[in-house]
Design an enzyme around this catalytic site. Sequence first.
Site, PDB file in Angstrom:
ATOM      1  N   ASP A  11       0.862  -1.176   0.000  1.00 46.90           N
ATOM      2  CA  ASP A  11       0.000   0.000   0.000  1.00 46.90           C
ATOM      3  C   ASP A  11       0.901   1.230   0.000  1.00 46.90           C
ATOM      4  O   ASP A  11       1.777   1.364   0.876  1.00 46.90           O
ATOM      5  CB  ASP A  11      -0.894   0.021   1.240  1.00 46.90           C
ATOM      6  CG  ASP A  11      -2.042  -0.965   1.151  1.00 46.90           C
ATOM      7  OD1 ASP A  11      -2.350  -1.422   0.027  1.00 46.90           O
ATOM      8  OD2 ASP A  11      -2.635  -1.295   2.193  1.00 46.90           O
ATOM      9  N   ASP A 130     -13.259  -4.101  -1.980  1.00 46.24           N
ATOM     10  CA  ASP A 130     -13.174  -3.774  -0.563  1.00 46.24           C
ATOM     11  C   ASP A 130     -14.561  -3.983   0.020  1.00 46.24           C
ATOM     12  O   ASP A 130     -15.533  -3.355  -0.416  1.00 46.24           O
ATOM     13  CB  ASP A 130     -12.722  -2.335  -0.369  1.00 46.24           C
ATOM     14  CG  ASP A 130     -11.320  -2.100  -0.896  1.00 46.24           C
ATOM     15  OD1 ASP A 130     -10.509  -3.043  -0.864  1.00 46.24           O
ATOM     16  OD2 ASP A 130     -11.030  -0.977  -1.358  1.00 46.24           O
TER      17      ASP A 130
END
Length: 259
Positions: A11, A130
Amino acid sequence: MLSKRIIPCLDVRDGKLTKGIKFKNNVDIGDPAEAARQYYEQGADEIVFYDITASSDGRDIMIDVVRRVAETIFIPFSVGGGIRTVEDMRRVILAGAEKISINSAAVKRPLLINEGARAFGKQCIVLGMDVKKVDRSSSIPSGYEVVIHGGRKYIGIDALWWAKEAEILGAGEICLNSIDADGTQNGYEIELTRLISSNVRIPVIASGGAGKPEHLLYVLSRGKADAALIASMVHYRTYTISEIKTYLHEHSVKIRMEW
């Protein structure tokens, strides 16, 4: 049977490797290119790179950081964040990615999945999902809702419906991230992973919650995942990828052991 894959996740925020818990309170922890090189040398099967604020900030992905990471590794490399068009996909592939991960943009315009698959082949198109556990309702019958913009925006789309729809549109793979489990190191969301894996024919990558090798064993077996994304447990050097793979091999998981 195909080998299960172990995939470190990078990330990236403002060009730096970062890690949060449940998509909040991110802390910068290093250089993404250096981390990618270390994980490649430890035996990672693939690397995933997410520019985690590109979509919510309404900007393009940091292509220079993608290029730096690609130059350090010689394994499949998937890139996501701020990719909205086929031309964005082309730029990322030319920078060194083998796969494109699309998430928020695909939810807003599902035909982007089909356009990408036609342009580059479905094997290049990864649907990032997500997902948050919610109360079951007529609009969310599975009890799992898709959330976009880095976990910031609820949109009333059922996760199981969206996974099936994306497969029809041409997605070659799904990267399934549980917001509830993300960064907790308490284990993957097995129920969610099994639900999606059992209802699509394309590979599913489990993401969110890995803290020890047993968690990978459970999600790859009980959760029926084809691959497992890892972050905290290697970013903080609790385990190496080779240690994780050795554990899985010793517990009869088919895994690539040569590197």
